[in-house]
Design an enzyme around this catalytic site. Sequence first.
Site, PDB file in Angstrom:
ATOM      1  N   HIS A   1     -12.297  10.683  18.028  1.00 44.87           N
ATOM      2  CA  HIS A   1     -11.350  11.257  17.065  1.00 44.87           C
ATOM      3  C   HIS A   1     -10.240  11.998  17.808  1.00 44.87           C
ATOM      4  O   HIS A   1      -9.065  11.844  17.517  1.00 44.87           O
ATOM      5  CB  HIS A   1     -12.069  12.213  16.110  1.00 44.87           C
ATOM      6  CG  HIS A   1     -11.187  12.724  15.019  1.00 44.87           C
ATOM      7  ND1 HIS A   1     -10.258  13.728  15.226  1.00 44.87           N
ATOM      8  CD2 HIS A   1     -11.074  12.367  13.713  1.00 44.87           C
ATOM      9  CE1 HIS A   1      -9.612  13.976  14.091  1.00 44.87           C
ATOM     10  NE2 HIS A   1     -10.086  13.156  13.158  1.00 44.87           N
ATOM     11  N   ARG A   2     -10.600  12.850  18.747  1.00 49.24           N
ATOM     12  CA  ARG A   2      -9.688  13.551  19.652  1.00 49.24           C
ATOM     13  C   ARG A   2      -8.870  14.676  19.020  1.00 49.24           C
ATOM     14  O   ARG A   2      -8.052  15.292  19.698  1.00 49.24           O
ATOM     15  CB  ARG A   2      -8.732  12.569  20.347  1.00 49.24           C
ATOM     16  CG  ARG A   2      -9.412  11.463  21.130  1.00 49.24           C
ATOM     17  CD  ARG A   2      -8.529  10.909  22.228  1.00 49.24           C
ATOM     18  NE  ARG A   2      -7.221  10.511  21.749  1.00 49.24           N
ATOM     19  CZ  ARG A   2      -6.199  10.233  22.552  1.00 49.24           C
ATOM     20  NH1 ARG A   2      -6.339  10.316  23.854  1.00 49.24           N
ATOM     21  NH2 ARG A   2      -5.034   9.850  22.059  1.00 49.24           N
ATOM     22  N   ASP A   3      -9.071  14.969  17.746  1.00 51.15           N
ATOM     23  CA  ASP A   3      -8.333  16.092  17.159  1.00 51.15           C
ATOM     24  C   ASP A   3      -9.145  16.748  16.046  1.00 51.15           C
ATOM     25  O   ASP A   3      -8.622  17.025  14.965  1.00 51.15           O
ATOM     26  CB  ASP A   3      -6.975  15.616  16.629  1.00 51.15           C
ATOM     27  CG  ASP A   3      -6.021  16.786  16.362  1.00 51.15           C
ATOM     28  OD1 ASP A   3      -6.229  17.869  16.941  1.00 51.15           O
ATOM     29  OD2 ASP A   3      -5.076  16.614  15.564  1.00 51.15           O
ATOM     30  N   LEU A   4     -10.412  16.992  16.312  1.00 54.66           N
ATOM     31  CA  LEU A   4     -11.260  17.647  15.312  1.00 54.66           C
ATOM     32  C   LEU A   4     -10.937  19.139  15.267  1.00 54.66           C
ATOM     33  O   LEU A   4     -10.930  19.819  16.297  1.00 54.66           O
ATOM     34  CB  LEU A   4     -12.733  17.438  15.647  1.00 54.66           C
ATOM     35  CG  LEU A   4     -13.281  16.036  15.397  1.00 54.66           C
ATOM     36  CD1 LEU A   4     -14.680  15.900  15.979  1.00 54.66           C
ATOM     37  CD2 LEU A   4     -13.300  15.706  13.903  1.00 54.66           C
TER      38      LEU A   4
ATOM     39  N   ASN B   1      -8.575  19.437   9.694  1.00 53.42           N
ATOM     40  CA  ASN B   1      -8.815  17.997   9.569  1.00 53.42           C
ATOM     41  C   ASN B   1     -10.165  17.693   8.936  1.00 53.42           C
ATOM     42  O   ASN B   1     -10.659  16.578   9.023  1.00 53.42           O
ATOM     43  CB  ASN B   1      -8.725  17.308  10.937  1.00 53.42           C
ATOM     44  CG  ASN B   1      -7.289  17.166  11.401  1.00 53.42           C
ATOM     45  OD1 ASN B   1      -6.357  17.245  10.612  1.00 53.42           O
ATOM     46  ND2 ASN B   1      -7.102  16.975  12.696  1.00 53.42           N
TER      47      ASN B   1
END
Length: 267
Positions: A15-18, A22
């Site tokens: 995912h890289r942007d938790l 979000n």
Amino acid sequence: VMRGLKYIHSCKVLHRDLKPSNLLVNANCDLKICDFGLARGVRDKDEKGGGGTMLLTEYVVTRWYRAPEIMLACREYSYPIDVWSVGCIFAELIQRKPYFRGDNNIDQVRYFMASLLSSYLNVSSLTHYRFLLLQLTIIYEKLGKVTESDLEFFTSEKVKRFMRKLPDKTPMHLTLQFPGAPLEALDLMRKMLEIRPDKRSTVEQALKNTFFDQLRNPDDEPVSTRAFEYSFENEKLDRLRLPELIWKEVGDFRPSCLPVAPCREEF
């Protein structure tokens, strides 16, 4: 969140942007993970001998939820970066404020220290690295200094020199940082916030933690049988193809819009 992340990782996707913004929750406490704009797939050829690592940019994940390996000049990273982010979110749920945000009263001192150390590292983008090093000093103050054995994981000699330069300091015990929190919760948090990614808890290991004993249903943790297909990102778009794809996307939600209108030829 961990159930959703288990499915995402089974699709071989990072995912890289938790972060909290979000995560969507409705009145029934149904939760959905959103915003996959920075998500990337882990390719099979990257998995041989590297545990599915990827050569990716460090400009991912909001700074407060960014894993140390991204900041410590490790261009190869994998699923543990998402686990770190969930650990940060978990700490924030208990403490009711971002765990690695820092104290505004002393941030200027930290920033000055990071400025000096960024000059010591002789990096090119000083402003960017000052903020990264500021974040590292906050993590260091909360979790303690990185051990010499853990430093071996990181490839940059400049980063190793920076980490060794930090003074020895015993961090406040988690039971004091999170008074009243269950010991099982602190155990889970500490395992998700391991500095070294290969020692960090995986999603599967985290779900088996005793903290989830009264909540977990292993039969209700769906996983994907195949990797997510990213080939659509390789398509070359032009002025005619783009609206056609938008029309198809609308048709997924409003089938009455289909069939797709034919493209008009340019004159």
